[in-house]
Scaffold this motif. Structure first.
Motif, PDB file in Angstrom:
ATOM      1  N   ILE A 218       2.950   6.866  10.915  1.00 35.50           N
ATOM      2  CA  ILE A 218       3.986   5.931  10.274  1.00 35.50           C
ATOM      3  C   ILE A 218       2.833   4.554  10.457  1.00 35.50           C
ATOM      4  CG2 ILE A 218       5.644   4.085  10.751  1.00 35.50           C
ATOM      5  CD1 ILE A 218       7.581   6.104  12.287  1.00 35.50           C
ATOM      6  N   GLY A 222       2.057   3.564   6.989  1.00 36.91           N
ATOM      7  CA  GLY A 222       2.226   1.967   6.519  1.00 36.91           C
ATOM      8  C   GLY A 222       0.661   1.395   5.875  1.00 36.91           C
ATOM      9  N   THR A 225      -0.109   2.242   2.357  1.00 29.76           N
ATOM     10  CA  THR A 225       0.857   1.563   1.524  1.00 29.76           C
ATOM     11  C   THR A 225       0.378   0.521   1.116  1.00 29.76           C
ATOM     12  OG1 THR A 225       2.748   3.115   2.203  1.00 29.76           O
ATOM     13  CG2 THR A 225       2.927   1.198   1.521  1.00 29.76           C
ATOM     14  N   ALA A 226       0.030  -0.496   2.649  1.00 25.69           N
ATOM     15  CA  ALA A 226      -0.329  -1.731   2.345  1.00 25.69           C
ATOM     16  C   ALA A 226      -1.830  -1.832   1.289  1.00 25.69           C
ATOM     17  CB  ALA A 226      -0.656  -1.902   3.321  1.00 25.69           C
TER      18      ALA A 226
END
Length: 455
Positions: A218, A222, A225-226
């Motif tokens: 996860i 994340g 994606t950032a």
């Protein structure tokens, strides 16, 4: 096998008294337990065999993964395949490896209910933590080494030790490309350790909950994606996953070492802080309550808040100390300079492949003019709407030629330049190089904008 190992520890001779079991013996026990899991064995087997087979198989195909970094060079050099694997590993394989190993190393004891047996056998919380952490690190490093070795061997068997075109168009010899490829694999150990430390923290804080096992995956999702968002450069570099990307700077001349060093340093800082937090939570845990299988919400909060503070601190430090760490780090001047440099290098390579007279970059006097969104709005930031015209002096003639490129620039500075004419310069045509046919290198090529370079 686990029960046997525990029994071996419990049935030590009484001469040992109440002294804790030596770390080396607990470590050996943890390594046996880690490698006895079929999931870990399968991951290690795939790490040592899968990349080599995949690289060799893809190299035999007519269609290459041209949308991946160095993918279109897999028919040209064996080092390109390993770099393609490296890019994919940072996205999926290494987060999965850290989840399956570090994310489960403490939680497995909660699921099996073996904490009391282990504590009685070892008689030291600190040694248990050290053994589990070192065992996880050992297995993870072994998996990374397998990915690197397997992909390199598969690539070299397929195409051999041939030169590689760097991200600014300059040609790296086979030996230079090999050294930088191995260094790139070494650099991604830092963000891998950061994810592993987050896995240790989640494994302790969340106990038998499956979220502890999934936490590194996860976190990696994340972070990925950032990196696709238009973040300020300081925040982008302060994220622990940036070192999965910044190894690209090794393949430019001069090397874009600033983002890479910052990314590695930040990742190591995250690894140290997350491991220290996991250690603290483990020592404070109440093992006398069989219903308490984790440190609870308070422990999770104390695990998350320090990492948030670390992110804020590293962002501030990068913003203050790094040159050019403001805005997106991508502007018109940087794009123009990067494209002109890459074009000049690759143009010389193209002329040599076509057996034309050699030229120098001084003779070419290459420049570029780029516009984003047809000149509307700010001329900075990522996007696929950069359109550039490259100008160069034609050797032997008193004329200036030009070529058009469409650029797709990502938020981390990497771009793909797609030739849009004239066809005889950057169109798609094949070049016969010593009996081996390859596409025109000026048709499509990768480049990299240094986010920290001066404007």
């Amino acid at each position: 096998m686990t029960a046997t190992a525990v029994d071996t520890l419990v049935t030590e001779p009484a001469t040992a008294g109440v002294r804790p079991v030596a770390v080396a013996r607990v470590l050996r026990f943890e390594l046996i337990k880690q490698t006895s899991s079929w999931r870990v064995r399968l991951l290690l087997l795939l790490s040592w065999i899968g990349p080599g087979l995949a690289v060799f198989a893809v190299d035999q195909q007519g269609t290459l993964p041209s949308d991946t970094l160095f993918g279109r060079q897999m028919h040209a050099t064996g080092w390109a395949g390993s770099l393609v694997v490296l890019g994919a590993a940072g996205t999926w394989v290494l987060p999965l490896l850290t989840s399956m190993v570090a994310g489960d190393v403490f939680a497995s004891e909660d699921r099996l209910g073996t904490w009391r047996h282990l504590l009685v056998a070892v008689r030291s919380h600190r040694r248990i933590f050290a053994a589990k952490a070192i065992a996880s690190l050992t297995v993870i490093v072994l998996g990374v080494a397998g990915l690197a070795v397997s992909s390199v061997v598969g690539g070299l068997l397929a195409e051999g030790n041939q030169p590689l075109i760097g991200l600014d168009g300059h040609l790296l010899s086979g030996g230079d490309a090999g050294g930088k490829t191995l260094l790139a694999w070494l650099c991604v150990l830092a963000p891998t350790l950061a994810l592993a430390a987050i896995g240790l923290l989640g494994s302790i804080a969340l106990g038998r909950s499956p979220m502890g096992l999934l936490l590194p995956m996860i976190a990696a999702l994340g972070l990925q994606t950032a990196q696709m968002l238009p973040l300020p450069v300081a925040l982008r570099l302060a994220l622990p996953g940036y070192a999965f990307i910044s190894w690209n700077g090794l393949f430019t001349d001069p090397q874009q070492a600033g983002p890479l060093l910052i990314g590695v340093g930040v990742s190591l800082a995250w690894a140290l802080v997350a491991t220290a937090l996991a250690y603290r939570l483990f020592l404070r845990r109440d093992f006398t309550n069989v219903n308490n299988d984790a440190a609870g919400r308070k422990a999770l909060t104390w695990g998350v808040l320090p990492l948030a503070v670390l992110l804020a601190a590293t962002t501030g430090i990068v913003a203050v100390t790094a040159n050019g760490a403001d805005g997106s780090g991508i502007d018109q001047n940087k794009v123009q300079q990067s494209l002109a440099t890459a074009f000049a290098h690759i143009y010389r390579l193209q002329q040599a492949q076509m057996n034309h007279p050699p030229v120098t970059e001084a003779q070419l006097n290459t420049s570029a003019a780029c516009l984003k969104s047809e000149g509307l709005g700010a001329q900075e930031g990522p996007g696929n709407d950069w359109r550039c015209t490259v100008y160069w002096a034609v050797p032997g003639d008193n004329v200036t030629a030009q070529a058009i490129y469409q650029l797709d620039v990502t938020a981390n500075g990497r771009y793909i330049a797609d030739g849009d004419g004239p066809v005889e310069v950057n169109g798609y045509f094949l070049i016969d190089i010593s009996g081996k046919v390859s596409p025109n290198p000026l048709w499509q090529f990768d480049g990299n904008v240094d986010l920290l370079s001066s404007r």
